[in-house]
Design a protein around this motif. Structure first.
Motif, PDB file in Angstrom:
ATOM      1  N   ASP A   1       0.717  -1.162   0.005  1.00  0.00           N
ATOM      2  CA  ASP A   1      -0.117   0.083  -0.120  1.00  0.00           C
ATOM      3  C   ASP A   1       0.946   1.188  -0.111  1.00  0.00           C
ATOM      4  OD1 ASP A   1      -2.349  -1.512  -0.084  1.00  0.00           O
ATOM      5  OD2 ASP A   1      -2.163  -1.675   2.162  1.00  0.00           O
ATOM      6  N   GLY A   2       1.957   1.148  -0.643  1.00  0.00           N
ATOM      7  CA  GLY A   2       2.964   2.375  -0.669  1.00  0.00           C
ATOM      8  C   GLY A   2       3.728   2.790   0.564  1.00  0.00           C
ATOM      9  N   ASP A   3       3.542   2.160   1.711  1.00  0.00           N
ATOM     10  CA  ASP A   3       3.993   2.529   2.824  1.00  0.00           C
ATOM     11  C   ASP A   3       4.793   1.548   3.630  1.00  0.00           C
ATOM     12  OD1 ASP A   3       1.810   1.806   3.625  1.00  0.00           O
ATOM     13  OD2 ASP A   3       1.412   3.297   5.154  1.00  0.00           O
ATOM     14  N   VAL A   4       4.286   0.244   3.970  1.00  0.00           N
ATOM     15  CA  VAL A   4       4.921  -0.747   4.793  1.00  0.00           C
ATOM     16  C   VAL A   4       5.886  -1.664   3.752  1.00  0.00           C
ATOM     17  CG1 VAL A   4       4.329  -2.755   6.146  1.00  0.00           C
ATOM     18  CG2 VAL A   4       2.679  -0.915   5.852  1.00  0.00           C
ATOM     19  N   ARG A   5       7.143  -1.309   4.267  1.00  0.00           N
ATOM     20  CA  ARG A   5       8.086  -2.267   3.653  1.00  0.00           C
ATOM     21  C   ARG A   5       8.572  -3.687   4.317  1.00  0.00           C
ATOM     22  NH1 ARG A   5      11.754   0.533  -0.068  1.00  0.00           N
ATOM     23  NH2 ARG A   5      13.417  -0.806  -0.748  1.00  0.00           N
ATOM     24  N   VAL A   6       8.356  -4.862   3.742  1.00  0.00           N
ATOM     25  CA  VAL A   6       8.509  -6.011   4.372  1.00  0.00           C
ATOM     26  C   VAL A   6       9.725  -6.854   3.497  1.00  0.00           C
ATOM     27  CG1 VAL A   6       7.563  -8.228   5.168  1.00  0.00           C
ATOM     28  CG2 VAL A   6       6.145  -6.046   5.022  1.00  0.00           C
ATOM     29  N   ALA A   7      10.547  -7.399   4.239  1.00  0.00           N
ATOM     30  CA  ALA A   7      11.399  -8.369   3.416  1.00  0.00           C
ATOM     31  C   ALA A   7      10.896  -9.531   3.322  1.00  0.00           C
ATOM     32  CB  ALA A   7      12.803  -8.575   4.388  1.00  0.00           C
ATOM     33  N   VAL A   8      10.785 -10.392   1.958  1.00  0.00           N
ATOM     34  CA  VAL A   8      10.167 -11.470   1.671  1.00  0.00           C
ATOM     35  C   VAL A   8      11.088 -12.301   0.866  1.00  0.00           C
ATOM     36  CG1 VAL A   8       7.847 -10.303   1.831  1.00  0.00           C
ATOM     37  CG2 VAL A   8       9.173 -10.430  -0.334  1.00  0.00           C
ATOM     38  N   LEU A   9      10.559 -13.592   0.974  1.00  0.00           N
ATOM     39  CA  LEU A   9      10.856 -14.649  -0.050  1.00  0.00           C
ATOM     40  C   LEU A   9       9.735 -15.189  -0.816  1.00  0.00           C
ATOM     41  CD1 LEU A   9      13.497 -16.912   2.026  1.00  0.00           C
ATOM     42  CD2 LEU A   9      14.089 -15.447  -0.075  1.00  0.00           C
ATOM     43  N   LEU A  10       9.852 -15.241  -2.039  1.00  0.00           N
ATOM     44  CA  LEU A  10       8.864 -16.104  -2.879  1.00  0.00           C
ATOM     45  C   LEU A  10       8.980 -17.698  -2.761  1.00  0.00           C
ATOM     46  CD1 LEU A  10       7.482 -15.389  -6.482  1.00  0.00           C
ATOM     47  CD2 LEU A  10       8.248 -17.857  -5.736  1.00  0.00           C
ATOM     48  N   ARG A  11       7.591 -18.083  -2.061  1.00  0.00           N
ATOM     49  CA  ARG A  11       7.586 -19.284  -1.835  1.00  0.00           C
ATOM     50  C   ARG A  11       6.979 -20.265  -2.973  1.00  0.00           C
ATOM     51  NH1 ARG A  11      10.801 -21.747   1.283  1.00  0.00           N
ATOM     52  NH2 ARG A  11       9.449 -23.072   2.308  1.00  0.00           N
ATOM     53  N   ASP A  12       5.960 -19.814  -3.602  1.00  0.00           N
ATOM     54  CA  ASP A  12       5.294 -20.485  -4.538  1.00  0.00           C
ATOM     55  C   ASP A  12       4.372 -19.714  -5.519  1.00  0.00           C
ATOM     56  OD1 ASP A  12       4.502 -22.797  -6.089  1.00  0.00           O
ATOM     57  OD2 ASP A  12       2.774 -23.452  -4.681  1.00  0.00           O
ATOM     58  N   TYR A  13       4.025 -19.891  -6.653  1.00  0.00           N
ATOM     59  CA  TYR A  13       3.301 -19.464  -7.728  1.00  0.00           C
ATOM     60  C   TYR A  13       2.855 -20.304  -8.422  1.00  0.00           C
ATOM     61  CZ  TYR A  13       6.966 -19.110 -10.969  1.00  0.00           C
ATOM     62  OH  TYR A  13       7.946 -19.527 -11.968  1.00  0.00           O
ATOM     63  N   GLN A  14       1.177 -20.048  -8.824  1.00  0.00           N
ATOM     64  CA  GLN A  14       0.501 -20.814  -9.710  1.00  0.00           C
ATOM     65  C   GLN A  14       0.463 -20.243 -11.180  1.00  0.00           C
ATOM     66  OE1 GLN A  14      -1.145 -20.642  -6.519  1.00  0.00           O
ATOM     67  NE2 GLN A  14       0.277 -22.006  -6.162  1.00  0.00           N
ATOM     68  N   ILE A  15       0.800 -20.805 -12.221  1.00  0.00           N
ATOM     69  CA  ILE A  15       0.421 -20.522 -13.746  1.00  0.00           C
ATOM     70  C   ILE A  15      -0.597 -21.182 -14.346  1.00  0.00           C
ATOM     71  CG2 ILE A  15       1.519 -20.290 -15.870  1.00  0.00           C
ATOM     72  CD1 ILE A  15       3.031 -18.526 -14.148  1.00  0.00           C
ATOM     73  N   HIS A  16      -1.444 -20.460 -14.993  1.00  0.00           N
ATOM     74  CA  HIS A  16      -2.427 -20.976 -15.636  1.00  0.00           C
ATOM     75  C   HIS A  16      -2.029 -21.918 -16.713  1.00  0.00           C
ATOM     76  CE1 HIS A  16      -6.412 -21.286 -18.433  1.00  0.00           C
ATOM     77  NE2 HIS A  16      -6.882 -21.065 -17.146  1.00  0.00           N
ATOM     78  N   PRO A  17      -2.623 -23.108 -16.933  1.00  0.00           N
ATOM     79  CA  PRO A  17      -2.035 -24.142 -17.901  1.00  0.00           C
ATOM     80  C   PRO A  17      -2.291 -23.757 -19.350  1.00  0.00           C
ATOM     81  CG  PRO A  17      -3.951 -24.982 -16.697  1.00  0.00           C
ATOM     82  CD  PRO A  17      -3.717 -23.717 -16.190  1.00  0.00           C
ATOM     83  N   ILE A  18      -3.250 -22.822 -19.372  1.00  0.00           N
ATOM     84  CA  ILE A  18      -3.568 -22.440 -20.942  1.00  0.00           C
ATOM     85  C   ILE A  18      -2.872 -21.178 -21.468  1.00  0.00           C
ATOM     86  CG2 ILE A  18      -5.265 -21.937 -22.836  1.00  0.00           C
ATOM     87  CD1 ILE A  18      -6.980 -24.318 -21.207  1.00  0.00           C
ATOM     88  N   SER A  19      -3.438 -20.066 -20.579  1.00  0.00           N
ATOM     89  CA  SER A  19      -2.891 -18.707 -20.930  1.00  0.00           C
ATOM     90  C   SER A  19      -1.383 -18.691 -20.409  1.00  0.00           C
ATOM     91  CB  SER A  19      -3.994 -17.816 -20.060  1.00  0.00           C
ATOM     92  OG  SER A  19      -3.479 -17.947 -18.563  1.00  0.00           O
ATOM     93  N   GLY A  20      -0.973 -19.252 -19.624  1.00  0.00           N
ATOM     94  CA  GLY A  20       0.500 -19.196 -19.069  1.00  0.00           C
ATOM     95  C   GLY A  20       0.810 -17.906 -18.212  1.00  0.00           C
ATOM     96  N   MET A  21      -0.479 -17.313 -17.802  1.00  0.00           N
ATOM     97  CA  MET A  21      -0.438 -16.151 -16.703  1.00  0.00           C
ATOM     98  C   MET A  21      -0.273 -16.359 -15.218  1.00  0.00           C
ATOM     99  SD  MET A  21      -0.482 -13.376 -18.511  1.00  0.00           S
ATOM    100  CE  MET A  21       0.618 -14.075 -19.829  1.00  0.00           C
ATOM    101  N   PRO A  22       0.343 -15.665 -14.677  1.00  0.00           N
ATOM    102  CA  PRO A  22       0.293 -16.238 -12.962  1.00  0.00           C
ATOM    103  C   PRO A  22      -1.023 -15.934 -12.483  1.00  0.00           C
ATOM    104  CG  PRO A  22       1.361 -14.237 -13.491  1.00  0.00           C
ATOM    105  CD  PRO A  22       1.115 -14.582 -14.741  1.00  0.00           C
TER     106      PRO A  22
END
Length: 197
Positions: A68-89
């Motif tokens: 929201d433009g102000d809270v800064r947090v250190a993160v690691l990406l753990r997982d993401y899903q991709i649509h099997p047809i469109s290839g979009m996240p």
């Protein structure tokens, strides 16, 4: 290190997620640490660019997320899903980065010394069977990759998971001593040798 811009999302469930995707945004969740999970959304175009430029490094490198433009947090990406047809996240999971937390992450294998590999000079071919291995360590000790020298491998030789040189504080919990990389002979040569023998 990338800076990931995220916004808090209110609605939950499939309908709310579909609405977000129509707005070219991707539902996400931030979890971990002692704080509650946060439901977020990311700009799809920015996320695609991030996945393209950072690649597997998103899982092993600490990133900064601005919420929201102000809270800064250190993160690691753990997982993401991709649509099997469109290839979009379709959805992304992030974990708060706590340098002392013990985490399990898949780390890429990077080969070195290919130009002096005995087996390659003898006409063999490298076969990287395991492109990533799961390591366990403190988040702050997480390596970007594991480097494996293939210099001494001859045709028929292999490097197994228990042969890997691990940085201090990094462990692999593998029940099987599976093969990571091997040098295989070319089929034609193998057949010729069998006939000659």
């Amino acid at each position: 290190m990338a800076i990931i811009q995220a916004q808090t999302r209110e609605g939950l469930g499939k309908g709310a997620s579909r609405f977000l995707r129509r707005q070219a945004r991707v539902p996400a969740v931030l979890y971990g640490g002692t704080r509650q999970n946060r439901n977020l959304s990311l700009d799809r175009k920015e996320l695609l660019k991030l996945l393209e430029t950072e690649g597997s490094g998103l899982r092993t490198h600490r990133q900064d997320m601005v919420i929201d433009g102000d809270v800064r947090v250190a993160v690691l990406l753990r997982d993401y899903q991709i649509h099997p047809i469109s290839g979009m996240p379709e959805h992304v999971d992030f974990m708060r980065f706590d340098p002392n937390q013990i985490i399990q992450v898949e780390v890429p294998i990077r080969l070195k010394d290919e130009e002096i590999c005995v087996g390659l000079k003898g006409g063999g071919m490298l076969d990287l069977i395991q492109k990533e291995v799961e390591v366990q360590c403190r988040a702050d000790d997480l390596p970007n990759f594991l480097e494996v020298s293939v210099a001494k491998l001859e045709i028929g030789d292999a490097i197994h998971v228990r042969d890997l040189q691990l940085p201090e504080g990094v462990h692999i919990n593998a029940e099987d001593n599976f093969t990571v990389v091997t040098v295989v002979g070319v089929h034609g040569e193998a057949a010729e040798n069998a006939v000659a023998g």
